[in-house]
Design a protein around this motif. Structure first.
Motif, PDB file in Angstrom:
ATOM      1  N   ASP A  46      -4.069   1.368  -8.301  1.00 48.24           N
ATOM      2  CA  ASP A  46      -5.294   1.040  -9.038  1.00 48.24           C
ATOM      3  C   ASP A  46      -5.655  -0.436  -8.960  1.00 48.24           C
ATOM      4  O   ASP A  46      -6.549  -0.890  -9.663  1.00 48.24           O
ATOM      5  CB  ASP A  46      -5.147   1.472 -10.499  1.00 48.24           C
ATOM      6  CG  ASP A  46      -5.057   2.989 -10.620  1.00 48.24           C
ATOM      7  OD1 ASP A  46      -5.701   3.683  -9.799  1.00 48.24           O
ATOM      8  OD2 ASP A  46      -4.325   3.474 -11.498  1.00 48.24           O
ATOM      9  N   TYR A  47      -4.961  -1.187  -8.117  1.00 50.10           N
ATOM     10  CA  TYR A  47      -5.271  -2.613  -7.966  1.00 50.10           C
ATOM     11  C   TYR A  47      -6.430  -2.797  -7.003  1.00 50.10           C
ATOM     12  O   TYR A  47      -6.622  -2.021  -6.076  1.00 50.10           O
ATOM     13  CB  TYR A  47      -4.053  -3.357  -7.419  1.00 50.10           C
ATOM     14  CG  TYR A  47      -3.008  -3.690  -8.444  1.00 50.10           C
ATOM     15  CD1 TYR A  47      -2.443  -2.696  -9.238  1.00 50.10           C
ATOM     16  CD2 TYR A  47      -2.564  -4.997  -8.617  1.00 50.10           C
ATOM     17  CE1 TYR A  47      -1.474  -2.996 -10.179  1.00 50.10           C
ATOM     18  CE2 TYR A  47      -1.591  -5.309  -9.555  1.00 50.10           C
ATOM     19  CZ  TYR A  47      -1.051  -4.309 -10.331  1.00 50.10           C
ATOM     20  OH  TYR A  47      -0.097  -4.618 -11.256  1.00 50.10           O
ATOM     21  N   TYR A  48      -7.159  -3.881  -7.234  1.00 53.67           N
ATOM     22  CA  TYR A  48      -8.153  -4.282  -6.247  1.00 53.67           C
ATOM     23  C   TYR A  48      -7.484  -5.171  -5.199  1.00 53.67           C
ATOM     24  O   TYR A  48      -6.516  -5.874  -5.501  1.00 53.67           O
ATOM     25  CB  TYR A  48      -9.306  -5.038  -6.911  1.00 53.67           C
ATOM     26  CG  TYR A  48     -10.208  -4.127  -7.706  1.00 53.67           C
ATOM     27  CD1 TYR A  48     -11.153  -3.341  -7.067  1.00 53.67           C
ATOM     28  CD2 TYR A  48     -10.099  -4.032  -9.085  1.00 53.67           C
ATOM     29  CE1 TYR A  48     -11.977  -2.489  -7.780  1.00 53.67           C
ATOM     30  CE2 TYR A  48     -10.918  -3.183  -9.817  1.00 53.67           C
ATOM     31  CZ  TYR A  48     -11.856  -2.416  -9.152  1.00 53.67           C
ATOM     32  OH  TYR A  48     -12.657  -1.565  -9.857  1.00 53.67           O
ATOM     33  N   PRO A  49      -7.980  -5.161  -3.963  1.00 54.45           N
ATOM     34  CA  PRO A  49      -7.346  -5.941  -2.894  1.00 54.45           C
ATOM     35  C   PRO A  49      -7.107  -7.403  -3.271  1.00 54.45           C
ATOM     36  O   PRO A  49      -6.057  -7.962  -2.961  1.00 54.45           O
ATOM     37  CB  PRO A  49      -8.342  -5.821  -1.736  1.00 54.45           C
ATOM     38  CG  PRO A  49      -9.013  -4.517  -1.958  1.00 54.45           C
ATOM     39  CD  PRO A  49      -9.105  -4.350  -3.448  1.00 54.45           C
ATOM     40  N   ALA A  50      -8.073  -8.022  -3.959  1.00 55.18           N
ATOM     41  CA  ALA A  50      -7.946  -9.447  -4.270  1.00 55.18           C
ATOM     42  C   ALA A  50      -6.762  -9.727  -5.198  1.00 55.18           C
ATOM     43  O   ALA A  50      -6.343 -10.868  -5.337  1.00 55.18           O
ATOM     44  CB  ALA A  50      -9.232  -9.967  -4.907  1.00 55.18           C
ATOM     45  N   HIS A  51      -6.248  -8.690  -5.825  1.00 54.63           N
ATOM     46  CA  HIS A  51      -5.134  -8.874  -6.758  1.00 54.63           C
ATOM     47  C   HIS A  51      -3.788  -8.577  -6.122  1.00 54.63           C
ATOM     48  O   HIS A  51      -2.783  -8.452  -6.813  1.00 54.63           O
ATOM     49  CB  HIS A  51      -5.346  -7.995  -8.000  1.00 54.63           C
ATOM     50  CG  HIS A  51      -6.627  -8.309  -8.714  1.00 54.63           C
ATOM     51  ND1 HIS A  51      -7.251  -7.422  -9.558  1.00 54.63           N
ATOM     52  CD2 HIS A  51      -7.426  -9.401  -8.672  1.00 54.63           C
ATOM     53  CE1 HIS A  51      -8.367  -7.970 -10.022  1.00 54.63           C
ATOM     54  NE2 HIS A  51      -8.487  -9.167  -9.493  1.00 54.63           N
ATOM     55  N   LEU A  52      -3.775  -8.466  -4.784  1.00 52.21           N
ATOM     56  CA  LEU A  52      -2.537  -8.144  -4.071  1.00 52.21           C
ATOM     57  C   LEU A  52      -2.178  -9.277  -3.106  1.00 52.21           C
ATOM     58  O   LEU A  52      -3.047 -10.029  -2.658  1.00 52.21           O
ATOM     59  CB  LEU A  52      -2.727  -6.862  -3.255  1.00 52.21           C
ATOM     60  CG  LEU A  52      -3.049  -5.592  -4.037  1.00 52.21           C
ATOM     61  CD1 LEU A  52      -3.443  -4.476  -3.080  1.00 52.21           C
ATOM     62  CD2 LEU A  52      -1.862  -5.169  -4.888  1.00 52.21           C
TER      63      LEU A  52
END
Lengths: 258, 230
Positions: A148-154
Motif C-alpha cells: 500500500d506504499y506509494y513509490p516515492a515512499h520506498l
C-alpha cells in the motif's frame, strides 16, 4: 524432443540517431529458459538494442520475431520503417515485460495498484484474479508488506523490486532488464540481484543489459558483448570470460578490474 | 452607517449568492469538460492540432473577461446575420452569454494548466505503460491524465477563486448575482459601503469554502507526494 521455437529472434538490426549509427547489424537468438546478459561500455548500443526489441525505439531496419511471430513493419518516407499494425505491437509488448534503470513506477499509484494495472487493462484479467496474482508476485520479490506504499515512499531497491513484480504480473514470455541495478546505491544492488537470480533459477527467459559481471558470469546462459554497435563477443560465460576472443572485451574487463 | 439596509435586503443577497454559485459552478464544470480534450490537443507535437488550441487560449487569456462578455453580449447582437440566426434566442439572453463567456474563459485557463501538468509527466511512466502493451488511449486515461490532474490541483484551486471573482462581470450585464444584488441595494439606498461590504463578505465566505474543499482534495490526492510518515 525437437528444437522448440525460440522465444526471441532478432535479425540484422540497424538503428541510427541522426548521423550517429548506434546499431550496425545486431542479431540474437534467445531460447526459452535462457538468460542472456548483454554487456558493453556506455554508448555501445546495448540499451538501444534492448529497446528495439519491444519497439520503444524503432529500428531503421531488421526483423524481430517473438515466439516465431514477426513484428510486421512497413516502410515510411524513405529509409524509415514503422509498425504495420499497432495492435500487434501492443499484444507482443504485453508478452515482453520490461524492467527499467529508473524503475518507472507510476507515481500516483500504490505498489499493488502498479502491479495489477496492466493485467487489468491490457490482459483484461478479472480484478480478484489480478489481486491474487499481484499478492503472489509481491511476496516473491519480498514487497508484500509494502503493497500500500506509494513509490516515492520506498527506497530505490524496493521500487525496483516492485517494478519487477509489476513485470512478473503480466506473466511474460520474456523479461527485458535495462540496467536494473545501475541507478541503485551499492548496498541496494544485492537485494535486486537476488530477486533476479531467483527468476533465472525458475527458468524464466531473460535478456539483461547489465554492468554486474558476477551476475553475467554466474547466472547467464549466454553473454553478449557489444562495442560501437556491433557484437564483439558472444558465447557461454565460461568461454567468454576465460578465453575472450576479442581484444576489446579484454580491455573492457581490465577496465573494470582497474 | 446603515447596516439595516443589508438586513432588509437579505433575500436579494441570498438570491445573488445562489446565482453566483450557480454560474460559477456550471461554467467551471463545463470549462473543465472542455479543457480535457483541448489540453491533450494542445500538448500534441502535431502543430495542426496544437495551434488552433493555442490561438483559443491566447485570446481568452490575453483579454479581460469583461471585454469578452461585452463582445459576446453586446457585440454579436450588432450583426443582423446573428440576430436572424437560430443562435439569437441564446445570444440575446444575458444569462446564456455569461455562461458561454465564463465557460470559454475558464476553459482556456484550465487548458493551459492541464497542458503544463501533462507535459510534466515523467517520460519513464509513459514508457512503462507503452512497454506493457497499453494503447495510447489507455496511457492517457490511466497514467497521464490521473497524474496531470493531481499535479494541476493547486493551480486549479487558484483558477476556481479567480473565476469566482471574475463572475462579477455577470452583475455588470444585468444578472442579479452577488455583485448585481449589492449594486441594486446601493441604487435603492445610496449605501455604497454597506452594500459592497456585504457582497465582499459573501465572496469571502465562498472562497473559504473553496479553500476547504481543495485542502481536502489535496490531502486525498496528494498522498503520493507527502513525505513518508511512519
Amino acid at each position: 524432443m525437437g528444437e522448440s521455437t525460440p522465444a526471441i529472434v532478432v535479425e540484422d538490426l540497424y538503428k541510427r540517431f541522426g548521423a550517429l549509427e548506434v546499431l550496425k547489424g545486431i542479431s540474437l537468438r534467445a531460447h526459452e529458459h535462457e538468460v542472456i546478459s548483454i554487456l558493453g561500455s556506455s554508448g555501445s548500443g546495448k540499451s538501444t538494442f534492448l529497446r528495439c526489441i519491444n519497439l520503444l525505439e524503432t529500428p531503421e531496419s531488421g526483423k524481430v520475431y517473438v515466439q516465431g511471430e514477426l513484428i510486421r513493419m512497413r516502410p515510411k518516407r524513405g529509409d524509415r520503417i514503422v509498425p504495420e499494425d499497432l495492435k500487434q505491437v501492443e499484444r507482443i509488448r504485453s508478452k515482453l515485460a520490461m524492467v527499467f534503470q529508473q524503475f518507472n513506477l507510476w507515481a500516483h499509484m500504490t505498489v499493488m495498484e502498479n502491479v495489477i494495472e496492466a493485467p487489468l487493462r491490457v490482459l483484461k484479467v478479472p480484478k480478484a484474479e489480478a489481486l491474487e496474482r499481484g499478492e503472489q508476485m509481491l511476496q516473491k520479490v519480498g514487497m508484500y508488506d509494502r503493497r500500500d506504499y506509494y513509490p516515492a515512499h520506498l527506497s530505490g531497491g524496493q521500487q525496483q523490486r516492485a517494478a519487477i513484480a509489476r513485470a512478473l504480473a503480466m506473466e511474460p514470455q520474456v523479461m527485458l532488464f535495462d540496467e536494473p541495478t545501475s541507478a541503485l546505491d551499492p548496498e541496494l544492488v544485492g537485494e535486486v540481484l537476488k530477486v533476479m537470480r531467483g527468476l533465472a533459477e525458475e527458468g524464466r527467459t531473460m535478456l539483461v543489459v547489465t554492468h554486474e559481471m558476477d551476475f553475467a558470469r554466474e547466472v547467464s546462459s549466454q553473454v553478449m558483448f557489444m562495442h560501437e554497435g556491433l557484437v564483439e563477443e558472444y558465447g557461454i560465460p565460461s568461454e567468454v570470460f576465460e578465453r575472450p576472443k576479442s581484444e576489446r572485451f579484454r580491455q573492457f574487463m581490465s577496465g573494470l578490474l582497474r | 452607517m446603515h447596516w439595516d439596509v443589508v438586513l432588509d435586503n437579505w433575500q436579494l443577497l441570498l438570491q445573488g449568492l445562489w446565482t453566483t454559485i450557480l454560474y460559477v459552478s456550471a461554467s467551471l464544470a463545463l470549462g473543465l469538460i472542455l479543457a480535457i480534450p483541448l489540453s491533450i490537443l494542445r500538448s500534441s507535437s502535431n502543430r495542426f492540432l496544437s495551434w488552433p488550441v493555442w490561438a483559443f487560449t491566447y485570446f481568452f487569456r490575453g483579454t479581460p473577461l469583461l471585454v469578452q462578455i461585452y463582445l459576446i453580449y453586446y457585440g454579436l447582437g450588432q450583426f443582423e446575420s446573428v440576430r436572424e440566426s437560430f443562435l439569437w434566442p441564446v445570444l440575446r439572453e444575458a444569462s446564456w452569454c455569461a455562461l458561454i463567456g465564463f465557460t470559454l474563459n475558464t476553459g482556456a485557463y484550465v487548458t493551459e494548466i492541464l497542458r503544463g501538468a501533462i507535459q510534466a509527466t515523467p517520460y519513464g511512466e509513459i514508457e512503462a505503460a507503452t512497454a506493457c502493451g497499453m494503447s495510447r488511449a489507455q496511457t492517457y486515461h490511466r497514467i497521464i491524465m490521473p497524474g496531470a490532474f493531481r499535479r494541476a490541483l493547486p493551480a486549479y484551486g487558484n483558477e476556481v477563486i479567480f473565476m469566482l471573482h471574475g463572475s462579477v462581470v455577470a452583475g455588470v450585464i444585468t444578472i442579479l448575482d452577488i455583485y448585481g444584488a449589492a449594486k441594486k441595494i446601493n441604487a435603492l439606498t445610496y449605501t455604497y459601503f454597506e452594500s459592497m461590504l456585504a457582497a465582499a463578505v459573501l465572496y469571502m465566505l465562498i472562497v473559504y469554502l473553496i479553500t476547504r474543499v481543495f485542502k481536502r482534495a489535496e490531502s486525498r490526492w496528494h498522498a503520493h507526494l507527502r513525505p513518508r510518515t511512519e
